[in-house]
Design an enzyme around this catalytic site. Structure first.
Site, PDB file in Angstrom:
ATOM      1  N   CYS A   1     -17.232  -7.624   4.316  1.00 17.18           N
ATOM      2  CA  CYS A   1     -18.579  -7.978   3.856  1.00 17.18           C
ATOM      3  C   CYS A   1     -19.401  -6.710   3.582  1.00 17.18           C
ATOM      4  O   CYS A   1     -19.076  -5.974   2.660  1.00 17.18           O
ATOM      5  CB  CYS A   1     -19.232  -8.909   4.880  1.00 17.18           C
ATOM      6  SG  CYS A   1     -20.640  -9.795   4.210  1.00 17.18           S
ATOM      7  N   TYR A   2     -20.411  -6.403   4.384  1.00 21.18           N
ATOM      8  CA  TYR A   2     -21.167  -5.171   4.145  1.00 21.18           C
ATOM      9  C   TYR A   2     -20.216  -3.965   4.098  1.00 21.18           C
ATOM     10  O   TYR A   2     -20.383  -3.057   3.281  1.00 21.18           O
ATOM     11  CB  TYR A   2     -22.226  -4.963   5.241  1.00 21.18           C
ATOM     12  CG  TYR A   2     -23.096  -3.746   5.019  1.00 21.18           C
ATOM     13  CD1 TYR A   2     -24.209  -3.819   4.193  1.00 21.18           C
ATOM     14  CD2 TYR A   2     -22.810  -2.515   5.618  1.00 21.18           C
ATOM     15  CE1 TYR A   2     -25.009  -2.701   3.955  1.00 21.18           C
ATOM     16  CE2 TYR A   2     -23.595  -1.402   5.395  1.00 21.18           C
ATOM     17  CZ  TYR A   2     -24.698  -1.496   4.565  1.00 21.18           C
ATOM     18  OH  TYR A   2     -25.484  -0.404   4.338  1.00 21.18           O
TER      19      TYR A   2
ATOM     20  N   VAL B   1     -15.132 -12.783  39.395  1.00 16.28           N
ATOM     21  CA  VAL B   1     -13.828 -12.403  38.836  1.00 16.28           C
ATOM     22  C   VAL B   1     -13.773 -10.905  38.547  1.00 16.28           C
ATOM     23  O   VAL B   1     -12.834 -10.213  38.943  1.00 16.28           O
ATOM     24  CB  VAL B   1     -13.599 -13.114  37.476  1.00 16.28           C
ATOM     25  CG1 VAL B   1     -12.201 -12.892  36.978  1.00 16.28           C
ATOM     26  CG2 VAL B   1     -13.967 -14.559  37.539  1.00 16.28           C
ATOM     27  N   ASP B   2     -14.800 -10.409  37.844  1.00 14.79           N
ATOM     28  CA  ASP B   2     -14.721  -9.026  37.358  1.00 14.79           C
ATOM     29  C   ASP B   2     -14.626  -8.032  38.513  1.00 14.79           C
ATOM     30  O   ASP B   2     -13.771  -7.148  38.517  1.00 14.79           O
ATOM     31  CB  ASP B   2     -15.941  -8.688  36.490  1.00 14.79           C
ATOM     32  CG  ASP B   2     -16.116  -9.659  35.336  1.00 14.79           C
ATOM     33  OD1 ASP B   2     -15.142 -10.349  35.001  1.00 14.79           O
ATOM     34  OD2 ASP B   2     -17.230  -9.745  34.786  1.00 14.79           O
TER      35      ASP B   2
ATOM     36  N   GLY C   1     -22.853  -6.533   8.128  1.00 13.47           N
ATOM     37  CA  GLY C   1     -24.164  -6.101   8.609  1.00 13.47           C
ATOM     38  C   GLY C   1     -25.249  -6.715   7.759  1.00 13.47           C
ATOM     39  O   GLY C   1     -24.976  -7.219   6.654  1.00 13.47           O
TER      40      GLY C   1
ATOM     41  N   LYS D   1     -13.184 -10.731  28.955  1.00 13.39           N
ATOM     42  CA  LYS D   1     -12.974 -11.588  30.122  1.00 13.39           C
ATOM     43  C   LYS D   1     -11.529 -12.106  30.223  1.00 13.39           C
ATOM     44  O   LYS D   1     -10.952 -12.119  31.310  1.00 13.39           O
ATOM     45  CB  LYS D   1     -13.938 -12.783  30.015  1.00 13.39           C
ATOM     46  CG  LYS D   1     -14.115 -13.545  31.286  1.00 13.39           C
ATOM     47  CD  LYS D   1     -15.142 -12.853  32.112  1.00 13.39           C
ATOM     48  CE  LYS D   1     -15.622 -13.596  33.289  1.00 13.39           C
ATOM     49  NZ  LYS D   1     -16.718 -12.829  33.930  1.00 13.39           N
TER      50      LYS D   1
ATOM     51  N   HIS E   1     -15.207 -13.262   5.973  1.00 18.34           N
ATOM     52  CA  HIS E   1     -15.034 -12.793   7.357  1.00 18.34           C
ATOM     53  C   HIS E   1     -13.697 -13.266   7.933  1.00 18.34           C
ATOM     54  O   HIS E   1     -13.557 -14.438   8.265  1.00 18.34           O
ATOM     55  CB  HIS E   1     -16.183 -13.302   8.227  1.00 18.34           C
ATOM     56  CG  HIS E   1     -17.476 -12.617   7.933  1.00 18.34           C
ATOM     57  ND1 HIS E   1     -17.892 -11.501   8.619  1.00 18.34           N
ATOM     58  CD2 HIS E   1     -18.420 -12.860   7.005  1.00 18.34           C
ATOM     59  CE1 HIS E   1     -19.047 -11.089   8.130  1.00 18.34           C
ATOM     60  NE2 HIS E   1     -19.396 -11.900   7.140  1.00 18.34           N
TER      61      HIS E   1
ATOM     62  N   GLU F   1     -12.562 -12.521  10.817  1.00 14.92           N
ATOM     63  CA  GLU F   1     -12.610 -12.563  12.282  1.00 14.92           C
ATOM     64  C   GLU F   1     -13.063 -13.901  12.844  1.00 14.92           C
ATOM     65  O   GLU F   1     -12.879 -14.173  14.023  1.00 14.92           O
ATOM     66  CB  GLU F   1     -13.510 -11.423  12.808  1.00 14.92           C
ATOM     67  CG  GLU F   1     -15.006 -11.552  12.516  1.00 14.92           C
ATOM     68  CD  GLU F   1     -15.435 -11.036  11.147  1.00 14.92           C
ATOM     69  OE1 GLU F   1     -14.598 -11.012  10.224  1.00 14.92           O
ATOM     70  OE2 GLU F   1     -16.618 -10.677  10.983  1.00 14.92           O
TER      71      GLU F   1
END
Ligand code: XMP
Length: 517
Positions: free
Chosen positions: A81-82, A223-224, A54, A366, A166, A168
């Site tokens: 991190c934060y 698609v959705d 953050g 998605k 990070h 991710e």
């Protein structure tokens, strides 16, 4: 109920990526704003917490704090991190501004084997100004980087871990292993989030919610909503009525092609509603993107309510809302980051609605939607159609919307997409890295001087956009062949009334978004 990891969002722009990495490992996870009350978070079968990064500093007034229930739950915690600084600060350590920001690729040295990582040297991605100066009791330093004496910390006894970098992001190649080790070894979550389980869980949830009620499904041909309709149909069969709304914001030929395809695909009642004049009058005089989105969200709901009344005994409206719609609309319980845009089907909804919502894809990304679409038997050309935003051409017709400007945009877009299709660059199933995931024209209310057949012209501008993307959360512009761009440009200025200039968009996401509004 499935094993769940809770991600608390402290305002990072990467929070969604944490969720994606876990979902790719077939672990169910949910994102909540750090301020969401414990009672709303802990109803899930929680196996552990991840605290996001953050933009704040823990020692600032009004900085986000660590909710008490996280530590007192006794469950494993991973702070990023934060999130790590917050763990250290809340448990009695010291955090201060570092002498330099550490940003970008860095090397960390992990000094001892632990549950998340073996000892060694790893390339990681950092983005921080503050750093930990002293650790709370029972914590040890497991890793260092040039700018952080505490690049990784842990109290392994309590299963609490912190990373200054990070895990991710793709720039941390070992990141996926770290998150998987946290999920499987530390939290002991089971990898149950598979397409087959998602379908069976959703079918059961829809049946429980709807009972013997009738459901209107809002389908757009995308698609959705197609996957949503197929899923709801699997759950409740003939209790489903699908409705396609022509809102006047569709691309050239779309009403006809969607109606034909849906009739064939959805084995349920299907209606097309003409609401062009309602939408155009709701949009009249509105040039601001958020105002347009809200007007469209509200008009959709009113059209569906009207339709429900005409059909009689309909209690539910099913929408193809997906997880990024929810997160990007910044529903306050979901995110602490800045709102980018209100998706019409989430942030654009009116406060009062007569119909109850059924949104079976609300927690799916998605690629998960595509995977269950394929498993439900939808054909590749449908599952891999490029996305088209719910507010349609309204977000590609910048400035005030008129029927005439929409016609101009439609004509230019049709030329661009037909040339791309002709060149074999559109609608590829599983588009390889770098190829087009989405391409369209937008009309800019920017007038410029031109000359055509000895006459001065003063007309609007068309911008062409073609991007590659795997998940539509980040995207790169695609370098299209010059001869193709030249052909498209020349056809547009020659064939489309009201346009004398064509430009090509060379921005990635971020810093731009894919759509212009
Ligand atoms: P942005 O423009 O935010 O778009 O980079 C990411 C993806 O989402 C689509 N998009 C929307 N889809 N309702 C939708 O159903 C919306 O309000 C909306 N806004 C953007 C966009 O086309 C891209 O694929």
């Amino acid at each position: 109920m499935r094993d769940t990891l809770i991600i608390l969002d402290f305002g990072s722009q990467y929070t969604q990526l944490i969720a994606r990495r876990l979902r790719e490992a077939q672990v169910f996870c949910e994102i909540f704003n750090w301020q969401t009350p414990a009672a709303d978070v802990m109803v899930l079968q929680t196996k552990g917490f991840i605290l996001s990064g953050g933009p704040s500093s823990v020692y600032e007034a009004n900085a986000p704090t660590l909710p008490d229930y996280v530590i007192s739950s006794g469950l494993p915690i991973l702070g990023i991190c934060y999130g790590m600084q917050l763990i250290a600060y809340s448990l009695g350590g010291r955090v201060a501004a570092g002498s330099e920001r550490e940003y970008g690729d860095t090397q960390v040295e992990i000094s001892q084997n632990n549950s998340l990582l073996s000892a060694g040297s790893y390339r990681v991605w950092m983005s921080h100004g503050d750093r930990i100066e002293s650790l709370p009791q029972d914590f040890s330093a497991l890793g260092t980087s040039p700018g952080s004496p505490f690049a990784m910390i842990a109290d392994e006894g309590r299963h609490i871990y912190g990373l200054q970098f990070h895990p991710e992001v793709h720039h941390t190649p070992i990141g996926r292993t770290i998150l998987e080790n946290f999920a499987f070894k530390v939290c002991q979550a089971k990898p149950e989030w598979t397409p087959t389980n998602i379908i069976s869980d959703s079918v059961a949830a829809i049946q429980a919610l709807v009972g013997d009620g009738k459901v209107l499904a809002a389908v757009s041909g995308g698609v959705d909503s197609n996957v949503m309709a197929a899923l709801v149909h699997k759950a409740i069969g003939s209790q489903l009525i699908s409705v396609f709304v022509d809102n006047g914001l569709l691309r050239s030929g779309e009403r006809e092609s969607v109606s034909a395809a849906m009739r064939k695909q959805i084995g349920a009642a299907f209606h097309t509603v003409d609401a062009v004049s309602e939408f155009l009058s709701a949009l009249r005089g509105k040039a601001d993107p958020e105002q347009k989105r809200r007007a469209i969200g509200e008009t959709f709901i009113r059209v569906f309510e009207n339709q429900a009344q005409q059909l009689g005994k309909v209690d539910f409206l099913a929408q193809g809302t997906i997880y990024p719609d929810v997160i990007e609309s910044r529903a306050p319980e979901r995110s602490a980051a800045h709102k980018i845009k209100s998706h019409h089907n989430v942030g654009g909804l009116p406060d009062k609605m007569a119909l109850k919502l059924v949104e079976p894809l609300r927690f799916l990304f998605k690629d998960e939607v595509r995977a269950i679409g394929s498993l439900l038997g939808l054909p590749d050309e449908l599952v891999w159609r490029q996305p088209f935003p719910g507010p349609g051409l309204a977000v590609r017709c910048l400035g005030e919307i008129t029927a005439q400007r929409l016609d101009t945009l439609r004509a230019a877009d049709a030329i661009f997409t037909s040339e791309l299709r002709e060149a074999g660059l559109l609608d590829q199933p599983r588009p390889p890295e770098g190829s087009i995931a989405q391409a369209f024209a937008a009309l800019l209310p920017v007038y410029s001087v031109g000359i055509m057949g000895d006459q001065r012209t003063y007309q609007e501008t068309i911008v062409l956009r073609a991007v590659s993307s795997q998940d539509f959360m980040t995207a790169d512009w695609v370098p299209l062949p010059h001869d193709l761009l030249a052909r498209v440009s020349s056809r547009i200025v020659n064939e489309v009334h009201g346009v004398n200039r064509v430009v090509y968009d060379l921005t990635s996401k971020p810093p731009a978004t894919i759509e212009w509004e």
